[in-house]
Write an enzyme that holds these catalytic residues in place. Sequence first.
Site, mmCIF file in Angstrom:
data_model
loop_
_atom_site.group_PDB
_atom_site.id
_atom_site.type_symbol
_atom_site.label_atom_id
_atom_site.label_comp_id
_atom_site.label_asym_id
_atom_site.label_seq_id
_atom_site.Cartn_x
_atom_site.Cartn_y
_atom_site.Cartn_z
ATOM 1 N N ARG A 87 0.814 -1.221 0.000
ATOM 2 C CA ARG A 87 0.000 0.000 0.000
ATOM 3 C C ARG A 87 0.847 1.270 0.000
ATOM 4 O O ARG A 87 0.508 2.243 -0.677
ATOM 5 C CB ARG A 87 -0.959 -0.026 1.190
ATOM 6 C CG ARG A 87 -1.985 -1.135 1.066
ATOM 7 C CD ARG A 87 -3.006 -1.093 2.164
ATOM 8 N NE ARG A 87 -4.017 -2.129 1.967
ATOM 9 C CZ ARG A 87 -5.092 -2.274 2.727
ATOM 10 N NH1 ARG A 87 -5.301 -1.438 3.743
ATOM 11 N NH2 ARG A 87 -5.958 -3.230 2.502
ATOM 12 N N ASP A 100 -14.318 11.767 7.745
ATOM 13 C CA ASP A 100 -13.327 10.723 7.484
ATOM 14 C C ASP A 100 -11.952 11.368 7.508
ATOM 15 O O ASP A 100 -11.819 12.575 7.283
ATOM 16 C CB ASP A 100 -13.574 10.046 6.141
ATOM 17 C CG ASP A 100 -12.959 8.651 6.085
ATOM 18 O OD1 ASP A 100 -13.688 7.672 6.332
ATOM 19 O OD2 ASP A 100 -11.747 8.535 5.816
#
Length: 305
Positions: free
Chosen positions: A48, A157
């Site tokens: 990632r 978020d």
Amino acid sequence: MSELSIIKGRPAIESTISDQAFARIAKIALREAGIVLAPSKISMVKSRLTRRLRALGMSSFDSYLDVVEAGTDQSEMGNFISALTTNVSHFFRESHHFDFLAKTILPSLHQKLANGGKVRIWSAGCSNGQEPYSIAMTLLNADPSLAKKNLKILATDIDPEVLTLAKSAQYKGSLTTGLTDEIIAKHFRKSEQDGEVVLTVNSDIQDMISFRQLNLHAEWPMKGRFDAIFCRNVVIYFDEETQVRLYRRYAQALEEGGWLMLGHSERINDSVTSLFKSAGVTTYQTVRTEPPSSPVEGRNSKGSN
């Protein structure tokens, strides 16, 4: 040219993450977002974060971490945290919570609005936006007049990229999972983009929701209290101490008798059971057993989710 040849002009990214670099990554993730990274996650972390190195044209994980910690690029900490979490969501995920909202919570909200009060709902860790839009659609399906009442949904978020998608209110492909033909006809506009159907959430739904970037582990700017908080499949990334701290803050941020919805694999920790009572499957209601303090109280953090 071999498939493994380095593309001209692009630096070769390190093939492994050293133990020292991984320890550094884990320390930043825990400090900034309460995320616990076990050594078994090193392959996932490498995969990632390699995307972030590639996007920035960097080759060294340590050099990348220098950028993250320096804070010269304020958005990169958010990108770092986002890379280490999984933004998986779909409309009306874990449908029992939306059934509970319509059948059990909504009657009390009606009474509050009728008495001149305001209703506030928080989608904490809203990812691509399907959750807050599902909340709004559930409420308007039950009572269309709520669109004109003092009822608002806050959606937050840590990841600026998913918030950009959520604010666009446009979904296609797998992101439309969970929607029925009836819901689409009632709450979406259809268009076509590059030969693919795009669904755009109707404006009456969009108007009910405010999207904001927020780090759950930083101070919260919200001054008022919430009638319900959806925080689903978020705390699974945190260690127990961080979970307990967050649950206590949620209890303080909720109205007395307010509701907290967690993900299917999440449960209230034993040390905070005095603050909540179980009301259904991963659904809890606050029990006020200690004097409420400001919901913005919490430890400082450099991040901004």
